[in-house]
Design an enzyme around this catalytic site. Sequence first.
Site, PDB file in Angstrom:
ATOM      1  N   ASP A  64      15.416 -33.986 -37.443  1.00 15.49           N
ATOM      2  CA  ASP A  64      14.970 -35.153 -38.708  1.00 15.49           C
ATOM      3  C   ASP A  64      16.203 -35.260 -39.377  1.00 15.49           C
ATOM      4  OD1 ASP A  64      13.811 -36.265 -40.632  1.00 15.49           O
ATOM      5  OD2 ASP A  64      12.403 -34.612 -41.265  1.00 15.49           O
ATOM      6  N   GLU A  83      10.387 -28.366 -39.552  1.00 16.04           N
ATOM      7  CA  GLU A  83       9.236 -28.023 -40.534  1.00 16.04           C
ATOM      8  C   GLU A  83       8.458 -27.236 -39.661  1.00 16.04           C
ATOM      9  OE1 GLU A  83       8.220 -30.318 -44.120  1.00 16.04           O
ATOM     10  OE2 GLU A  83       8.806 -31.697 -43.070  1.00 16.04           O
ATOM     11  N   ASN A  88      16.583 -37.363 -41.750  1.00 18.50           N
ATOM     12  CA  ASN A  88      16.191 -37.747 -43.270  1.00 18.50           C
ATOM     13  C   ASN A  88      17.422 -38.841 -43.727  1.00 18.50           C
ATOM     14  OD1 ASN A  88      13.685 -36.896 -44.707  1.00 18.50           O
ATOM     15  ND2 ASN A  88      14.957 -34.789 -44.306  1.00 18.50           N
ATOM     16  N   ASN A 139       9.382 -33.550 -35.778  1.00 22.33           N
ATOM     17  CA  ASN A 139       9.033 -32.673 -36.852  1.00 22.33           C
ATOM     18  C   ASN A 139       7.435 -32.780 -37.135  1.00 22.33           C
ATOM     19  OD1 ASN A 139       8.256 -32.105 -40.022  1.00 22.33           O
ATOM     20  ND2 ASN A 139      10.073 -33.137 -40.471  1.00 22.33           N
ATOM     21  N   ASP A 191      14.263 -39.910 -37.309  1.00 18.78           N
ATOM     22  CA  ASP A 191      14.323 -38.872 -36.484  1.00 18.78           C
ATOM     23  C   ASP A 191      15.027 -39.238 -35.407  1.00 18.78           C
ATOM     24  OD1 ASP A 191      11.936 -36.794 -37.124  1.00 18.78           O
ATOM     25  OD2 ASP A 191      11.366 -38.619 -37.649  1.00 18.78           O
ATOM     26  N   ASP A 213       3.428 -36.450 -40.164  1.00 24.23           N
ATOM     27  CA  ASP A 213       3.640 -37.973 -40.631  1.00 24.23           C
ATOM     28  C   ASP A 213       4.957 -38.463 -39.836  1.00 24.23           C
ATOM     29  OD1 ASP A 213       5.104 -35.758 -41.746  1.00 24.23           O
ATOM     30  OD2 ASP A 213       5.302 -36.573 -43.648  1.00 24.23           O
TER      31      ASP A 213
END
Length: 255
Positions: free
Chosen positions: A145, A34, A147, A7, A217, A246
């Site tokens: 990713d 992203e 989440n 990401n 991830d 990040d």
Amino acid sequence: MKIASWNVNSLNVRLPHLEQWLKDFGPDIVGIQETKLEDHKFPDSALIAAGYRSVFAGQKTYNGVALLSREPAQDVQIGIPGFEDEQKRVIAGTFGQLRVINLYVVNGQDVGTDKYAYKLRWLEAVHAWIADELQRYPKLIVMGDFNIAPDERDVNDPLVWNENHILTSTAERGALNKLLQLGLHDAFRLHSDEAGVFSWWDYRAAGFRRNLGLRIDLTLVSEALKASAVASGIDREPRTWERPSDHAPAWVQLA
């Protein structure tokens, strides 16, 4: 063959990092999330110069996914078939006998919100699609990713990141486990039981320096690839660079 997920949290900002990392790490296939770029702004020519072909699906400011590879992807799929969604979160491609699905899973905001309900619906649709993909492509990698932190080893404080917290709630972890039950394996856990190895750290409160992170991830490999997944890990190095994403890349190596 090295396959990675990253990401980048804005490809416009992080392109120099991506170019440097591609040179240093030398992956064969990379899923990025992203990108936050409309398709006409995707840096295709720069990545060709770096030795990678790209397929991508983006939108302004938010979301955006891409697959980068040394050899062009075939049978490219954008979005979840049959699931109406304006958000660009899914892209898949085939490389020889290997099918790769790159996901940017919905964050969900907070447990009980509309965005949380959308996340669970989205994960149900992904599950149904991947079940079909596994029938067509036994050699399958699902990465991205997610989440979702799989278990207590993957969070910095299990008392905070509990069954009622976003990214670690019972329903989210249940959806991830349902995916794994299709015959997918968390590649990182094939090689390590270690706790405290993370792929994301908040920019605030010196999160990276204090290792206040999460492992969200993931690279998941199908049963047909399990024996050939000889190594895996998280590459923390790009997170140490100036103006980093990040997230750090998660990777798996196939023999």
